[in-house]
Design a protein around this motif. Structure first.
Motif, PDB file in Angstrom:
ATOM      1  N   LEU A 182       0.839  -1.189   0.000  1.00 47.91           N
ATOM      2  CA  LEU A 182       0.000   0.000   0.000  1.00 47.91           C
ATOM      3  C   LEU A 182       0.875   1.242   0.000  1.00 47.91           C
ATOM      4  CD1 LEU A 182      -2.668  -0.899   2.722  1.00 47.91           C
ATOM      5  CD2 LEU A 182      -2.767  -1.328   0.264  1.00 47.91           C
ATOM      6  N   SER A 183       0.396   2.240  -0.719  1.00 43.40           N
ATOM      7  CA  SER A 183       1.041   3.542  -0.650  1.00 43.40           C
ATOM      8  C   SER A 183      -0.042   4.609  -0.779  1.00 43.40           C
ATOM      9  CB  SER A 183       2.111   3.712  -1.723  1.00 43.40           C
ATOM     10  OG  SER A 183       1.531   3.662  -3.008  1.00 43.40           O
ATOM     11  N   ALA A 184       0.287   5.813  -0.337  1.00 44.53           N
ATOM     12  CA  ALA A 184      -0.672   6.910  -0.383  1.00 44.53           C
ATOM     13  C   ALA A 184       0.055   8.196  -0.721  1.00 44.53           C
ATOM     14  CB  ALA A 184      -1.400   7.053   0.949  1.00 44.53           C
ATOM     15  N   THR A 185      -0.662   9.038  -1.434  1.00 44.42           N
ATOM     16  CA  THR A 185      -0.147  10.349  -1.790  1.00 44.42           C
ATOM     17  C   THR A 185      -1.233  11.370  -1.530  1.00 44.42           C
ATOM     18  OG1 THR A 185       1.344   9.517  -3.509  1.00 44.42           O
ATOM     19  CG2 THR A 185       0.630  11.811  -3.692  1.00 44.42           C
ATOM     20  N   THR A 186      -0.865  12.459  -0.863  1.00 39.22           N
ATOM     21  CA  THR A 186      -1.786  13.573  -0.669  1.00 39.22           C
ATOM     22  C   THR A 186      -1.187  14.829  -1.295  1.00 39.22           C
ATOM     23  OG1 THR A 186      -2.705  12.680   1.372  1.00 39.22           O
ATOM     24  CG2 THR A 186      -2.955  15.044   1.007  1.00 39.22           C
ATOM     25  N   VAL A 187      -1.981  15.462  -2.151  1.00 36.38           N
ATOM     26  CA  VAL A 187      -1.599  16.747  -2.728  1.00 36.38           C
ATOM     27  C   VAL A 187      -2.507  17.785  -2.077  1.00 36.38           C
ATOM     28  CG1 VAL A 187      -1.249  18.068  -4.832  1.00 36.38           C
ATOM     29  CG2 VAL A 187      -0.972  15.577  -4.863  1.00 36.38           C
ATOM     30  N   ALA A 188      -2.007  18.358  -0.988  1.00 38.13           N
ATOM     31  CA  ALA A 188      -2.852  19.226  -0.162  1.00 38.13           C
ATOM     32  C   ALA A 188      -3.303  20.474  -0.928  1.00 38.13           C
ATOM     33  CB  ALA A 188      -2.103  19.613   1.108  1.00 38.13           C
ATOM     34  N   THR A 189      -2.427  21.007  -1.758  1.00 34.95           N
ATOM     35  CA  THR A 189      -2.770  22.230  -2.487  1.00 34.95           C
ATOM     36  C   THR A 189      -3.904  22.005  -3.478  1.00 34.95           C
ATOM     37  OG1 THR A 189      -1.001  21.710  -4.034  1.00 34.95           O
ATOM     38  CG2 THR A 189      -0.495  23.264  -2.254  1.00 34.95           C
ATOM     39  N   GLU A 190      -4.052  20.760  -3.943  1.00 38.57           N
ATOM     40  CA  GLU A 190      -5.127  20.448  -4.882  1.00 38.57           C
ATOM     41  C   GLU A 190      -6.264  19.674  -4.215  1.00 38.57           C
ATOM     42  OE1 GLU A 190      -3.838  18.917  -8.645  1.00 38.57           O
ATOM     43  OE2 GLU A 190      -2.002  20.134  -8.608  1.00 38.57           O
ATOM     44  N   ARG A 191      -6.132  19.450  -2.913  1.00 33.67           N
ATOM     45  CA  ARG A 191      -7.212  18.892  -2.096  1.00 33.67           C
ATOM     46  C   ARG A 191      -7.649  17.501  -2.541  1.00 33.67           C
ATOM     47  NH1 ARG A 191     -10.550  24.525  -1.169  1.00 33.67           N
ATOM     48  NH2 ARG A 191      -8.829  25.611  -0.166  1.00 33.67           N
ATOM     49  N   TYR A 192      -6.663  16.623  -2.689  1.00 30.99           N
ATOM     50  CA  TYR A 192      -7.016  15.232  -2.936  1.00 30.99           C
ATOM     51  C   TYR A 192      -5.924  14.322  -2.393  1.00 30.99           C
ATOM     52  CZ  TYR A 192      -3.746  14.907  -6.903  1.00 30.99           C
ATOM     53  OH  TYR A 192      -2.623  14.892  -7.689  1.00 30.99           O
ATOM     54  N   SER A 193      -6.342  13.079  -2.190  1.00 32.04           N
ATOM     55  CA  SER A 193      -5.401  12.050  -1.765  1.00 32.04           C
ATOM     56  C   SER A 193      -5.719  10.773  -2.532  1.00 32.04           C
ATOM     57  CB  SER A 193      -5.525  11.806  -0.264  1.00 32.04           C
ATOM     58  OG  SER A 193      -4.583  10.835   0.178  1.00 32.04           O
ATOM     59  N   LEU A 194      -4.689   9.986  -2.779  1.00 34.01           N
ATOM     60  CA  LEU A 194      -4.823   8.725  -3.495  1.00 34.01           C
ATOM     61  C   LEU A 194      -4.262   7.592  -2.646  1.00 34.01           C
ATOM     62  CD1 LEU A 194      -3.563   9.895  -7.016  1.00 34.01           C
ATOM     63  CD2 LEU A 194      -5.932   9.719  -6.240  1.00 34.01           C
ATOM     64  N   LEU A 195      -4.960   6.488  -2.641  1.00 38.65           N
ATOM     65  CA  LEU A 195      -4.466   5.268  -1.982  1.00 38.65           C
ATOM     66  C   LEU A 195      -4.274   4.217  -3.068  1.00 38.65           C
ATOM     67  CD1 LEU A 195      -3.884   3.725   0.713  1.00 38.65           C
ATOM     68  CD2 LEU A 195      -6.269   2.959   0.615  1.00 38.65           C
ATOM     69  N   TYR A 196      -3.054   3.704  -3.142  1.00 32.74           N
ATOM     70  CA  TYR A 196      -2.720   2.691  -4.135  1.00 32.74           C
ATOM     71  C   TYR A 196      -2.620   1.324  -3.481  1.00 32.74           C
ATOM     72  CZ  TYR A 196      -0.923   6.873  -6.531  1.00 32.74           C
ATOM     73  OH  TYR A 196      -0.777   8.111  -7.101  1.00 32.74           O
TER      74      TYR A 196
END
Lengths: 109, 111
Positions: free
Chosen positions: A59-73
């Motif tokens: 599992l990995s996750a990325t959050t792009v706070a400036t664009e207000r989204y997060s992804l869970l892979y």
């Protein structure tokens, strides 16, 4: 209050497949977390990730706070990955901890 | 994980009776939350607390009250239980670094 939207709501995967879950939120946040609710109902902390990228095994996750989204892979999915994945955000201060409606994931062998 | 204990874990009660659920934490977390989870609805916030004696309503607060007289305990009371309050109830706390932790849940059945 802050709005949280998760997509897709339902996902069926063949074992071994990869997938991406998305969480969109409507305002800036101090906290973003991903949880997995297993078939026994327990809510397990996966990632605390208000920004940046983290990895934990498959599992990995990325959050792009400036664009207000997060992804869970989820990579190389296994049947034990089945369950509901929740995204939760906290804007800070005396605000509520807000949840999305979850991603229901079913991994079939 | 944070030390969060919910009690009872399971309860069956009759319509019209008052019920109190307890959430106890040993981490000195400031923020505490009560949610209910029902099929098709995800986690819905009932009430939350941002300090001792400081509480606020969530999105499904009707029929519920809360109290927080000390940091470690957050009580949820169903004043007069109804069948629509049959649910699984989760408590959460928010700790240092603003990371949230959940209790194990309480399964409540109102008959």
């Amino acid at each position: 209050g802050i709005q949280v939207e998760q997509s897709p709501p339902d996902l069926i995967l063949q074992e071994g497949a990869n997938s991406t879950l998305r969480c969109n939120f409507s305002d800036s946040v101090n906290n973003l977390q991903w949880f997995h609710q297993n078939p026994w109902g327990q809510l397990i902390n996966l990632f605390y990730i208000p920004s940046g990228t983290k990895q934990n095994g498959r599992l990995s996750a990325t959050t792009v706070a400036t664009e207000r989204y997060s992804l869970l892979y989820i990579s190389s999915s296994q049947t034990t990955d089945s369950g509901v994945y929740f995204c939760a955000v906290w804007p800070g201060g005396n605000n509520r901890l807000a949840f999305g409606k979850g991603n229901q994931v079913v991994v079939i062998p | 994980d944070a030390g969060i204990t919910q009690s009872p874990r399971h309860k069956v009660t009759e319509t019209g009776t008052p019920v109190t659920l307890r959430c106890h934490q040993t981490e000195n977390h400031r923020y505490m939350y009560w949610y209910r989870q029902d099929p098709g609805h995800g986690l819905r916030l009932i009430h939350y607390s941002y300090g001792v004696k400081d509480t606020d309503k969530g999105e499904v607060s009707d029929g519920y009250s809360v109290s927080r007289s000390k940091t470690e305990d957050f009580l949820l009371t169903l004043e007069s239980a109804t069948s629509s309050q049959t649910s699984v109830y989760f408590c959460a706390t928010l700790g240092q670094g603003a990371e949230a932790f959940f209790g194990q849940g309480t399964r409540l059945t109102v008959v």
